[in-house]
Design a protein around this motif. Structure first.
Motif, PDB file in Angstrom:
ATOM      1  N   LYS A 104     -26.449 -41.465   7.776  1.00  0.00           N
ATOM      2  CA  LYS A 104     -27.136 -42.173   8.873  1.00  0.00           C
ATOM      3  C   LYS A 104     -26.239 -43.187   9.597  1.00  0.00           C
ATOM      4  CE  LYS A 104     -31.917 -41.429   7.905  1.00  0.00           C
ATOM      5  NZ  LYS A 104     -32.805 -42.050   6.892  1.00  0.00           N
ATOM      6  N   GLU A 105     -24.987 -43.291   9.165  1.00  0.00           N
ATOM      7  CA  GLU A 105     -24.115 -44.342   9.726  1.00  0.00           C
ATOM      8  C   GLU A 105     -24.070 -44.296  11.251  1.00  0.00           C
ATOM      9  OE1 GLU A 105     -23.431 -42.538   7.076  1.00  0.00           O
ATOM     10  OE2 GLU A 105     -22.698 -43.857   5.481  1.00  0.00           O
ATOM     11  N   THR A 106     -23.771 -43.117  11.817  1.00  0.00           N
ATOM     12  CA  THR A 106     -23.607 -43.073  13.279  1.00  0.00           C
ATOM     13  C   THR A 106     -24.959 -43.173  13.991  1.00  0.00           C
ATOM     14  OG1 THR A 106     -23.356 -40.696  13.016  1.00  0.00           O
ATOM     15  CG2 THR A 106     -21.347 -41.955  13.394  1.00  0.00           C
ATOM     16  N   ASP A 107     -26.036 -42.699  13.349  1.00  0.00           N
ATOM     17  CA  ASP A 107     -27.384 -42.882  13.947  1.00  0.00           C
ATOM     18  C   ASP A 107     -27.674 -44.369  14.115  1.00  0.00           C
ATOM     19  OD1 ASP A 107     -27.706 -40.187  13.784  1.00  0.00           O
ATOM     20  OD2 ASP A 107     -29.027 -40.219  12.023  1.00  0.00           O
TER      21      ASP A 107
ATOM     22  N   ASP B 299     -25.196 -60.896  14.003  1.00  0.00           N
ATOM     23  CA  ASP B 299     -26.485 -61.511  13.660  1.00  0.00           C
ATOM     24  C   ASP B 299     -27.684 -60.885  14.356  1.00  0.00           C
ATOM     25  OD1 ASP B 299     -25.930 -63.191  11.597  1.00  0.00           O
ATOM     26  OD2 ASP B 299     -25.462 -64.922  12.857  1.00  0.00           O
ATOM     27  N   GLY B 300     -27.653 -59.572  14.556  1.00  0.00           N
ATOM     28  CA  GLY B 300     -28.819 -58.860  15.057  1.00  0.00           C
ATOM     29  C   GLY B 300     -29.629 -58.280  13.907  1.00  0.00           C
ATOM     30  N   LEU B 301     -30.393 -57.251  14.246  1.00  0.00           N
ATOM     31  CA  LEU B 301     -31.315 -56.650  13.288  1.00  0.00           C
ATOM     32  C   LEU B 301     -30.620 -56.092  12.048  1.00  0.00           C
ATOM     33  CD1 LEU B 301     -34.303 -55.833  12.950  1.00  0.00           C
ATOM     34  CD2 LEU B 301     -33.712 -53.649  14.016  1.00  0.00           C
ATOM     35  N   PHE B 302     -29.508 -55.372  12.243  1.00  0.00           N
ATOM     36  CA  PHE B 302     -28.858 -54.742  11.088  1.00  0.00           C
ATOM     37  C   PHE B 302     -28.185 -55.760  10.168  1.00  0.00           C
ATOM     38  CE2 PHE B 302     -29.282 -50.868  13.701  1.00  0.00           C
ATOM     39  CZ  PHE B 302     -29.862 -50.049  12.742  1.00  0.00           C
ATOM     40  N   THR B 303     -27.638 -56.818  10.771  1.00  0.00           N
ATOM     41  CA  THR B 303     -27.065 -57.885   9.933  1.00  0.00           C
ATOM     42  C   THR B 303     -28.166 -58.483   9.061  1.00  0.00           C
ATOM     43  OG1 THR B 303     -25.374 -58.368  11.580  1.00  0.00           O
ATOM     44  CG2 THR B 303     -25.860 -60.108   9.986  1.00  0.00           C
ATOM     45  N   ALA B 304     -29.311 -58.751   9.678  1.00  0.00           N
ATOM     46  CA  ALA B 304     -30.436 -59.335   8.927  1.00  0.00           C
ATOM     47  C   ALA B 304     -30.881 -58.384   7.807  1.00  0.00           C
ATOM     48  CB  ALA B 304     -31.599 -59.633   9.878  1.00  0.00           C
ATOM     49  N   ARG B 305     -30.900 -57.092   8.096  1.00  0.00           N
ATOM     50  CA  ARG B 305     -31.311 -56.117   7.077  1.00  0.00           C
ATOM     51  C   ARG B 305     -30.333 -56.077   5.907  1.00  0.00           C
ATOM     52  NH1 ARG B 305     -32.975 -50.907  10.740  1.00  0.00           N
ATOM     53  NH2 ARG B 305     -35.022 -51.661  11.381  1.00  0.00           N
TER      54      ARG B 305
ATOM     55  N   ASN C  38     -17.171 -49.528  -3.261  1.00  0.00           N
ATOM     56  CA  ASN C  38     -18.304 -48.626  -3.539  1.00  0.00           C
ATOM     57  C   ASN C  38     -19.197 -48.408  -2.327  1.00  0.00           C
ATOM     58  OD1 ASN C  38     -17.202 -49.116  -6.072  1.00  0.00           O
ATOM     59  ND2 ASN C  38     -19.178 -49.002  -7.123  1.00  0.00           N
ATOM     60  N   VAL C  39     -19.560 -49.481  -1.639  1.00  0.00           N
ATOM     61  CA  VAL C  39     -20.242 -49.349  -0.342  1.00  0.00           C
ATOM     62  C   VAL C  39     -19.323 -49.975   0.698  1.00  0.00           C
ATOM     63  CG1 VAL C  39     -22.659 -49.212  -1.049  1.00  0.00           C
ATOM     64  CG2 VAL C  39     -21.589 -51.442  -0.792  1.00  0.00           C
ATOM     65  N   MET C  40     -19.233 -49.327   1.852  1.00  0.00           N
ATOM     66  CA  MET C  40     -18.179 -49.765   2.772  1.00  0.00           C
ATOM     67  C   MET C  40     -18.621 -49.639   4.223  1.00  0.00           C
ATOM     68  SD  MET C  40     -16.661 -46.755   4.063  1.00  0.00           S
ATOM     69  CE  MET C  40     -17.286 -45.128   3.851  1.00  0.00           C
ATOM     70  N   ALA C  41     -17.854 -50.324   5.077  1.00  0.00           N
ATOM     71  CA  ALA C  41     -18.107 -50.278   6.519  1.00  0.00           C
ATOM     72  C   ALA C  41     -16.768 -50.233   7.249  1.00  0.00           C
ATOM     73  CB  ALA C  41     -18.917 -51.502   6.944  1.00  0.00           C
ATOM     74  N   GLY C  42     -15.759 -49.666   6.617  1.00  0.00           N
ATOM     75  CA  GLY C  42     -14.405 -49.690   7.165  1.00  0.00           C
ATOM     76  C   GLY C  42     -13.749 -50.998   6.776  1.00  0.00           C
ATOM     77  N   GLU C  43     -14.146 -52.061   7.452  1.00  0.00           N
ATOM     78  CA  GLU C  43     -13.802 -53.434   7.082  1.00  0.00           C
ATOM     79  C   GLU C  43     -15.100 -54.226   7.102  1.00  0.00           C
ATOM     80  OE1 GLU C  43     -10.647 -54.392   6.396  1.00  0.00           O
ATOM     81  OE2 GLU C  43      -9.426 -52.846   7.366  1.00  0.00           O
ATOM     82  N   GLY C  44     -15.178 -55.253   6.282  1.00  0.00           N
ATOM     83  CA  GLY C  44     -16.376 -56.093   6.289  1.00  0.00           C
ATOM     84  C   GLY C  44     -16.508 -56.829   4.973  1.00  0.00           C
ATOM     85  N   GLY C  45     -17.332 -57.863   4.958  1.00  0.00           N
ATOM     86  CA  GLY C  45     -17.496 -58.642   3.731  1.00  0.00           C
ATOM     87  C   GLY C  45     -18.822 -59.380   3.727  1.00  0.00           C
TER      88      GLY C  45
ATOM     89  N   PHE D   3     -23.484 -49.593  10.288  1.00  0.00           N
ATOM     90  CA  PHE D   3     -22.799 -48.656   9.391  1.00  0.00           C
ATOM     91  C   PHE D   3     -23.099 -49.032   7.930  1.00  0.00           C
ATOM     92  CE2 PHE D   3     -19.514 -46.695   6.993  1.00  0.00           C
ATOM     93  CZ  PHE D   3     -18.981 -45.650   7.735  1.00  0.00           C
ATOM     94  N   LEU D   4     -22.934 -50.326   7.638  1.00  0.00           N
ATOM     95  CA  LEU D   4     -23.126 -50.789   6.260  1.00  0.00           C
ATOM     96  C   LEU D   4     -24.552 -50.556   5.780  1.00  0.00           C
ATOM     97  CD1 LEU D   4     -22.050 -52.287   3.760  1.00  0.00           C
ATOM     98  CD2 LEU D   4     -22.738 -54.428   4.853  1.00  0.00           C
ATOM     99  N   TYR D   5     -25.518 -50.772   6.662  1.00  0.00           N
ATOM    100  CA  TYR D   5     -26.910 -50.633   6.218  1.00  0.00           C
ATOM    101  C   TYR D   5     -27.205 -49.196   5.778  1.00  0.00           C
ATOM    102  CZ  TYR D   5     -31.820 -51.345   5.599  1.00  0.00           C
ATOM    103  OH  TYR D   5     -33.055 -51.409   5.022  1.00  0.00           O
ATOM    104  N   ALA D   6     -26.607 -48.226   6.476  1.00  0.00           N
ATOM    105  CA  ALA D   6     -26.786 -46.831   6.074  1.00  0.00           C
ATOM    106  C   ALA D   6     -26.240 -46.616   4.655  1.00  0.00           C
ATOM    107  CB  ALA D   6     -26.087 -45.908   7.064  1.00  0.00           C
TER     108      ALA D   6
END
Ligand SMILES: *Cc1c(COP(=O)(O)O)cnc(C)c1O
Length: 383
Positions: A18-21, A35-41, A191-198, A250-253
């Motif tokens: 579902k990442e690209t969706d 800090d939008g919807l996906f960040t909050a999720r 284990n779970v990734m978003a390319g880069e992120g923390g 991406f991360l939320y998926a």
């Protein structure tokens, strides 16, 4: 040659589907800054599933560690204890604030910081201990938190490897939820990734408000968007530590299929452990010896060779079989950059893991048949 060109590469980022969706949804929503919807999720996921007090998505684990150094008001001359056998991010983050780095040795049996050595390293200038749960294996948090309380020092957990793993001590708490602050990484090797992120985890509520400000360039923008203040202004130091919604989407998926990911990675880990057991019994190698309070989260699998020469020859042998295996950290106290500043203490166990540790391929799409191929190639070299 890049490891992806091998028949069995070292790592392969896994897409849940579902990442690209979700990225498309974020774009369609008209808000792609942070800090939008996906960040909050994503933040709610960590707070609910693991019981963390407050979390903030960041651009990387390295940046989350820099936020920790800012939050703890680390100043020139403050001392910060950390393992020599770790990634350079923690060291840089605190050195950038002027801290004196005091490197501690690992256990003899596993790379985690040896908690029995810590008390002797604490001085009146010690402000923090930054520990790493190597390979997702818990450090001895009971001892470490007791020391923190006794001496009034802060504990930062670098939990970059430690997704979904618990400390089987008090309350079976999730790693990242025990120290005053903690950090996670979503680099593509985790284990779970978003390319880069923390992710920054704030377990001590005194840091919660200031963490938001530091993450938003030293402004109170987060409070402004909650209508708590009527304009937003420069109120403290800070930088730009929040990722865009594209990263969060991406991360939320990935977070949505964390159970699947963990199940598969742990099965691979257990298969390696079982197949390589005879080689450990015959004394050729050592396999992972986990302390009783640690739990396997399938982050990485390593073996320990007798010496660096043997380890490097085995890496070359596996490459000839189109398998990419790799060493891990080079102990920071003898790095080209830091060696001139180190206080001269020998840290033999850190050196041992630098020389002898060999990580085998471990990623979601690695089949159990491929695990057997790798294990057989290792055994063939020792035969
Ligand atoms: C991956 C890793 C980091 C750095 O994470 P980034 O998100 O790439 O900044 C820090 N510490 C440890 C132990 C790591 O494994």
């Amino acid at each position: 040659m890049f490891h992806q060109n091998y028949q069995i590469p070292f790592n392969k980022p896994f897409l849940c589907g579902k990442e690209t969706d979700y990225i498309r949804d974020a774009v369609a929503s008209g808000k792609i800054s942070g800090d939008g919807l996906f960040t909050a999720r994503c933040q709610a996921f960590y707070e609910q599933r693991y019981g963390f007090h407050k979390t903030l998505l960041t651009t990387s684990c390295t940046d989350a560690l820099e936020m920790c150094a800012l939050l703890l008001n680390i100043k020139a001359g403050d001392e910060v204890i950390m393992p020599a056998y770790t990634f350079v991010s923690a060291a840089n983050a605190f050195l950038l604030r002027g801290a004196k780095l005091v490197f501690a040795d690992s256990h003899a049996q596993h790379p985690n910081i040896d908690e029995e050595l810590l008390e002797a390293l604490i001085t009146p200038r010690t402000r923090a201990i930054v520990l790493v749960h190597y390979g997702g294996m818990a450090c001895n948090m009971t001892k470490i938190m007791q020391l923190a309380q006794k001496y009034g020092i802060y504990i930062v957990e670098d939990a970059a490897h430690a997704t979904d793993a618990r400390y089987l001590g008090e309350n079976n708490a999730y790693l990242g939820g025990i120290g005053h602050l903690a950090t996670f990484s979503f680099h593509e090797t985790k284990n779970v990734m978003a390319g880069e992120g923390g992710l920054l985890v704030i377990n001590d509520p005194q840091f919660a408000q200031r963490a938001e400000i530091i993450r938003e360039k030293g402004t109170n923008r987060a409070a402004f968007f909650r209508n708590e203040v009527n304009k937003y202004e420069w109120v403290d130091i800070g930088s730009s530590f929040l990722p865009s919604e594209l990263i969060a989407a991406f991360l939320y998926a990935q977070l949505e299929c964390i159970d699947l990911i963990q199940q598969k990675r742990i099965a691979i880990w257990q298969h390696y452990a079982q197949l390589l057991q005879p080689l450990a019994q015959s004394g050729n190698i050592k396999t992972i010896q986990m302390p009783p309070y640690a739990e396997c989260n399938g982050h990485l699998f390593y073996i320990l060779c007798q010496n660096a020469d043997e380890r490097d020859q085995l890496i070359a042998h596996l490459k000839r079989h189109s398998i990419y295996a790799s060493f891990h950290y080079q102990a920071l106290h003898c790095s080209p950059f830091f060696a001139p500043f180190h206080d001269g203490r020998a840290l033999p166990n850190s050196q041992y893991f630098s020389d002898c540790l060999l990580r085998l391929p471990l990623y979601y799409e690695l089949s159990l048949a491929q695990v057997e191929t790798v294990a057989k190639a290792v055994m063939a070299w020792y035969a």
